[in-house]
Structure formats: C-alpha cells, structure tokens
Design an enzyme around this catalytic site. Structure first.
Site, mmCIF file in Angstrom:
data_model
loop_
_atom_site.group_PDB
_atom_site.id
_atom_site.type_symbol
_atom_site.label_atom_id
_atom_site.label_comp_id
_atom_site.label_asym_id
_atom_site.label_seq_id
_atom_site.Cartn_x
_atom_site.Cartn_y
_atom_site.Cartn_z
ATOM 1 N N ASP A 261 0.869 -1.178 0.000
ATOM 2 C CA ASP A 261 0.000 0.000 0.000
ATOM 3 C C ASP A 261 0.910 1.234 0.000
ATOM 4 O OD1 ASP A 261 -2.110 1.735 -0.049
ATOM 5 O OD2 ASP A 261 -3.210 0.784 1.580
HETATM 6 C C1 BGC Z 1 -5.046 3.302 0.156
HETATM 7 C C2 BGC Z 1 -5.286 2.260 -0.924
HETATM 8 C C3 BGC Z 1 -5.185 2.907 -2.274
HETATM 9 C C4 BGC Z 1 -3.811 3.535 -2.400
HETATM 10 C C5 BGC Z 1 -3.548 4.158 -3.752
HETATM 11 C C6 BGC Z 1 -3.795 4.108 -0.078
HETATM 12 O O1 BGC Z 1 -3.727 5.204 0.766
HETATM 13 O O2 BGC Z 1 -4.970 2.641 1.402
HETATM 14 O O3 BGC Z 1 -6.538 1.672 -0.745
HETATM 15 O O4 BGC Z 1 -5.411 1.953 -3.279
HETATM 16 O O5 BGC Z 1 -3.698 4.554 -1.416
HETATM 17 O O6 BGC Z 1 -4.275 5.296 -3.950
#
Ligand code: BGC
Length: 741
Positions: free
Chosen positions: A261
């Site tokens: 993530d």
């Molecule tokens: C979130 C994810 C997301 C990623 C990309 C993160 O902050 O937890 O769910 O896909 O950002 O935007």
C-alpha cells in the site's frame, strides 16, 4: 509475447532496470495534475526513466504521450503500467461498495464493475486498486464505506463479481482492466476502528472470517494484490513473510503481482519494525512484496541488497517476471496504449446506458429502516425537501477520484424533473419546496483532508433554519435530507461518535416539532447511531453514498416508481459503545436470556443498552409485506455428499409488489472451537406482486458446515445444527438437523 521471450528480455535487463520494474511512482512524477500525490521530494530522473508503474494518472491523450515518451527512452522499450483507484465508478459513479453490499446482487455489481473498466480503460487506466475485500465489523473505521460489509459470504460473492466485471475473460481487451484485491490482510480489523492501527485477531478468526473474500477474488483471477497498513500478530502486513509467502502465495495460490500500500514499506521504520529504509526494503522484499508503491525504499536500496548478497537475485527475477507477465497479459508489448482512446472515452463516459444502470443500482441499494403507517411511498400533497442534502452535489465518496460532481443528479433536480414529466395527477407530489435547513457540517469539523470552518456559521444557520420553517409550513410532508459529509467516511476518517453533525440533529428536532409527517433520508458511508431520527421519523431511508444517479434513484423510490429492496450489509448500533458489532459473533458461556423479563444478572450484556443491533445485518423493509411460513426440512439428517432441502413459503400480504431477500443462516450447536451464533450461507431474491406467494427451496450441504476447526483446517464436525431462513439475521425461523459422519 511468449513466455520464453519474456524470460529472454529479463535476462538482458541490467540490475537497475530490473529493480525499477518494482518501483511505482506517484503520478505527479509524470503529470502535475495526477489524482494521487505523495513523495514530496522531486523524483530523480534516473528513477523516472525506469520506474515500472505509476498511479493516479488518467486521461487517454495524456497517458499516450507519457507512455510514448517513456518507451522511447527506456533501454528495452518496456511499457509503463498505469494504475488508479477506480473503486465505485470512473465517470459514471455507482453507489459506494457498502451500498452495493446492500443490494445482495453480485450480478449487478459485476455489470457495474464492467462499466467502470470500460470507462477507465478508455481513459488510459490499466489496473484498478479494487476490490477492497476487507471484512468490516467496526463502524468507527471510516473505510467500512469501501467494503461490502460484515459478512464473509456476501463479501466473497461481491469481491469475485468485481474481479470478473473488471477483467472479463481477457484483460488484453481494450474494455478491461486488471484488478488488484486489497488490503491483505485483515485491514478491516484495525483496533478500535482507528485507521492504520494494529489488528489483534486470532488465527482462527483470520482464517474463518477474514481471508475468505481475498481468496474469492484470487480464485476469480485477480491479477494483483495489495498489502495492508495494519499489523497481524505484531508484524506489519507489508513485511509479513508467513502471511504473504506461505498463506497468500502458498495456500491461496496467488501468482500475480503483490504491491505494497502507499508508502507502507517506508512506514516499517515508523512502526519500529525496521531501523531504516534499507532494512525496510530488505524486510518487505523478503516477505514477498513485489512492488514498492510510493516510497523510495526499493529504488534506493534493493540493487545494493542484491549486489551484496543479502537478497537473492533469483527472488528479484521472479518478482520482475511477474510484473513483465502482467504487462504482457494486458497486451502492452503489442499495444502499450491498451484501451486509451479519447473518442471512445467520450462516447462511453456517462452514457445513457451507464446512467440507467447506476440509477437502478441506487434504487436497489437503498435500505428502508422505518415505514410507519406506510408513510412511503409518497402519495401526493405538498412536499418540502429540507436539509443539506436536498440539493447537494457531492453525493459520491472520496474514492470516486474522477467524479465530476456537476454530473451528479441532486434530489432537487430529480424532483423538479419528475414534476415536469408528470401528467396531471400522476406525480406523487403535487408541489415541492426546497430549503437547505442548515450547514452540512458543524463548525470546525475535522475531515479527511481539512478542517471545515466558516466565519458566518451562526448567521448562516439562523437564516437556513428560518427558511426551513418557512418551507415546512407550506408542506404536508417533510423529506429531511441529512447525512455525514463526504469526507467523514473513507480513508483516515475514524470517528468515536456515529451520530449526524449536531447542527443537523438540531434541524431534525425543529422539523419534528412541526408535527408534520417526517421522511428522513440519511446519506452515509457507515452505520450510524440513528437515535431520535429513528424514533421520530415516519419513514427512514438509508441512501449511502449513491453516486452519479443518486437523486434519480432516491426520488424513484420515494415516489414509488421503484420499491426499496436493500438489506443492511452492516449492523446499525444503538450506541457507539457496542462497536465492533456484527451479527455473526461467537456464542458466550453466559448468554443473556432471550426473554427480557428473566433476570440477566451476571450474563453477557450491557447495563445501558441491548446487545443486539438497532437494525441488524440483512434487515430492510419493502413496500410490500412479506411473511414466511415456518421452515421445513426434507430430512433431519445429513452426510457428506448428500444434500437436504430447507423450504419456506413466502407470501406478500401487502398490496404492492416487493423484492425480498430470503436469507439462510446456520448455527453449529457444538464444535471444537466456539462457533458463531449464526452464519449466512446462501440467499435468494424473489419478486412478488401483492397477494402473491411462492415456495422457495434451499439446498444445504456438508461443505456449508465447514469451519477452521481445532485441527487447524477447514472441516465439518458431526453434530447438531439449526438452519434458519428469514428476512434478516435476527430470524428465529429455524429447524434442527444432525450431521452424521
Ligand atoms: C489506500 C489504498 C489505495 C492507495 C492508492 C492508499 O492510501 O490505502 O486503498 O489503493 O492509497 O491510492
């Protein structure tokens, strides 16, 4: 490209090139207007030239330009991968995932995901960071909005449906994108509902409840998976070797690309799990994370760790090959632009067909919690639509990154349209009045991205209330359009209070005091404590974050052009102190007596609140009135390989057509681990005209009785079970049978 060609390509790549395939840069490295930002330092040119993927950019021409320039200068002309959060819509925004959970209709979700893929792919996107298959049990956690709810079975069906919708049967087709299931694992179990917190859960809970929906997405073919921000058993999931290598890759058989993530590898340092970014790189890579999203750990340290032998080049090659394989499956080596096409995008975006689908999805996702004296559907008269959502355009969620709010239909617009279209006497409201009633938020509310403050808060609210009282006076029925703010649910929006803003509660009280009929609409991304709203509303309709066609779908239901059929995908509590609250909780040694008149001293209970939800999972009214006969079983014994049939007669004793969802739950009376009091195993939706009835048969088989037993495997255990069929998870319509070995 054939596999041998990919392997040959890999052999020819330098160490630096290989490492950079595992680096995902935030979009603003290539385009200042990218949706996702991060990495505040400017990215060095050498990384920009070689990084294998990026996130947050869309726009067909823009992506074509970036791709063309990138490929030309890349030593092996390997295309760049473009990823984006297309969560519940790209141009056409469908109801948020929690609302889609309420439809109990995975086929519909699959169709919606198909439209998302078409629009996003034409806009240049290759991969969507969806589905979020996280099981959620705690409404304090703002990201429950992005999940399909608290039930592992519903979540599994929905996660698989999304993957099928996004990917189709061939991701190289221009109308499809690859799907990335997230957040592995147990992100939904963040302690106390506080985002980015640890998760404390047992292996049997992890296995029995949390892993199923990720597995369903993987079985449906998800090409990517994302790690989660939480820890499990004290180890951050982004460096959890056992979870990632043994469970995800080994047991769940995931062979796609695993991405961290955002910045989660770097955050291993803040967790105190790595002493610096070099060690963070080593830990995450060893644990099996292929791609570093949004941090510089891999780009700065991975090559050196391979060179000095701390990390194996074989593992590096495997990770790079997975990325190359994904690019190849998307057909990027032949057509690096995939579906990116301005003209096609313009044609597809917000097409009449997609809007019609979104409108239908809204109708099906609304959950009617109260309908005293059949207050709904509206039946003529003068209606005042009052409240901050009466004409609010931001009815998507924070995870509709490409949504243009001006394309969303507000309640006011839909009402005016309905009135204009109505022939004499055919409208369900003769006239309509509108008033904002109050500000959407309390002054100085903390939101996901900023703090709301207005210097004129007091005067504004005084004026708005006066306007609301004025509008109310002209009407027979008040439709109060209330709800959480858009940035009060989603990432980083944990809350300790699950009530509406105080200013909206004040408006509600003032409106209820008029003595008029009150219909309350609640826009929300999470279960709320509805308290007086539920007590004093004649009808109460949960509208979630409905997206583009929100106004239309809601007004269709208010006016009776569509009948509500949504069922709660999460329990709605009496009080926040009940959280985490979920219907499929474990039995206790001291259950509170079902008969409230019996003494409950020293039983598992609260002194000041029921144990149960105010509105349980699976609950939702229709405009019909369905009743069920007692359940009958074809046999009272079952063996592996056999099936028994549970039957009920369902009758719509009401006057109006209704679509009901009959839910089959099972309780295991005794097991080698304490078992949940009830678990949903299957459901059927049926539409019945007023007065109509039907007999429904459900098949019960031994595999429905399996669980993560004390032998640490999924298996059933002989013994007694109760099977229930009802209209929500509180049903007591059960019959007993025995599983024989
Ligand atoms: C979130 C994810 C997301 C990623 C990309 C993160 O902050 O937890 O769910 O896909 O950002 O935007």
């Amino acid at each position: 490209m054939k596999n041998e060609e990919l392997v040959a390509l890999l052999k020819d790549m330098s160490l630096e090139e290989k490492v950079m395939q595992l680096v995902q840069l935030p979009g603003q490295a290539f385009d200042a207007s990218a949706a996702v930002t991060g990495m505040t330092k400017t990215v060095p040119e050498r990384i920009k030239r070689l990084a294998g993927s990026t996130l947050g950019i869309h726009g067909a021409d823009k992506i074509r330009q970036i791709q063309k320039a990138y490929i030309e200068q890349h030593p092996h002309h390997i295309p760049l991968l473009f990823m984006l959060d297309v969560i519940h819509g790209h141009d056409t925004v469908f109801p948020c995932p929690l609302a889609q959970g309420a439809t109990f209709e995975p086929e519909l979700t699959e169709t919606c995901a198909g439209v998302q893929a078409q629009e996003a792919s034409a806009d240049g996107v290759h991969v969507t960071f969806s589905p979020m298959a996280d099981l959620v049990r705690d409404a304090r956690w703002g990201r429950v909005m992005e999940s399909t709810g608290e039930d592992p079975y519903v979540n599994s069906l929905m996660a698989a449906a999304m993957v099928r919708g996004y990917q189709g049967t061939d991701i190289s087709a221009p109308e499809h994108v690859a799907s990335c299931v997230k957040h592995f694992a147990a992100y939904g179990a963040a302690e106390a509902g506080r985002d980015y917190n640890i998760a404390e859960l047992s292996e049997s809970t992890l296995r029995g409840s949390y892993l199923g929906a990720y597995k369903a997405a993987i079985d449906a073919g998800a090409k990517m998976a994302m790690t989660s921000f939480n820890t499990v058993d004290g180890i951050p999931c982004t460096a959890h070797k056992r979870l990632l290598r043994d469970v995800l890759r080994g047991e769940l058989d995931f062979d796609g690309v695993l991405v961290s993530d955002f910045a989660a590898i770097k955050e291993l340092v803040a967790w105190g799990y790595a002493k610096d970014e070099g060690e963070a790189c080593e830990r995450a890579f060893e644990a099996g994370v292929d791609v570093d999203m949004g941090s510089e750990c891999y780009s700065n340290h991975l090559a050196a760790l391979v060179e000095n032998g701390k990390l194996s080049e074989k593992l590096l090659d495997e990770a790079v090959l997975r990325v190359l394989r994904l690019k190849n499956e998307l057909g990027l080596f032949e057509d690096p632009y995939h579906g990116a096409d301005e003209a096609r995008h313009a044609e597809l975006a917000l097409s009449a067909k997609s809007r019609a689908l979104a409108r239908q999805a809204v109708q099906k996702s609304l959950v009617l919690l109260e309908n005293k004296n059949n207050a709904l559907p509206l039946s003529g008269g003068s209606i005042a639509f009052i409240g901050p959502y009466a004409d609010e355009r931001n009815i998507q969620s924070m995870w509709a990154v490409n949504c243009k709010p001006e394309t969303n239909v507000t309640i006011r617009e839909a009402v005016i349209e309905a009135l204009a279209a109505a022939t004499e006497g055919s409208a369900n409201f003769a006239s309509a009045h509108f008033a904002g009633g109050c500000t959407l938020l309390d002054n100085d509310s903390e939101l996901a991205f900023f703090r709301y403050h207005s210097d004129t808060f007091e005067e504004d609210n005084k004026r708005l209330l006066a306007e609301a009282l004025d509008a109310a006076e002209k009407a027979d029925t008040l439709v109060l359009c209330l709800g959480e703010g858009m940035l009060q649910s989603g990432e980083s929006t944990s809350r300790t209070q699950l009530t509406l803003p105080a200013i909206q509660q004040k408006l509600f009280k003032a409106m209820a005091a008029t003595g008029k009929r009150i219909i309350t609409l609640v826009f929300t991304g999470r279960p709320l404590v509805l308290g007086e709203l539920a007590d004093y509303s004649d009808a109460l309709l949960v509208c979630w974050r409905p997206g583009t066609e929100g106004g239309h779908g809601i007004v269709d239901v208010l006016a009776g052009r569509a009948s509500p059929e949504g069922k709660l995908p999460m329990s709605f509590p009496y009080a926040v102190g009940q959280e985490p609250l979920y219907y499929n909780h474990a039995a206790t040694g001291r259950p509170r007596p079902a008969d409230a008149a019996k003494p409950s001293l020293f039983t598992s209970r609260y002194l000041d609140c029921p144990n149960e939800a105010r509105y349980p999972f699976g609950y939702g009214l229709t405009y019909g009135d369905c009743t069920l006969s007692p359940i009958t079983l074809s046999a009272n014994e079952l063996r592996a390989g056999e099936a028994l049939t549970a039957s009920v007669t369902v009758t719509n004793t009401g006057a109006r057509t209704a679509t009901e969802t009959l839910q089959l739950y099972i309780r295991d009376h005794a097991g080698s681990r304490v078992r949940p009091v009830k678990e949903l195993k299957t459901f059927k939706k049926i539409t019945l005209a007023g007065g109509e009835s039907a007999v429904l048969h459900f098949t019960v088989t031994e595999d429905m009785l399996r669980f993560w037993s004390a032998n640490n495997r999924f298996e059933s255990e002989p013994g007694d079970f109760t099977v229930f069929v009802g209209l929500d998870s509180a049903t007591q319509n059960g019959a007993q049978f025995t599983l024989r070995s």
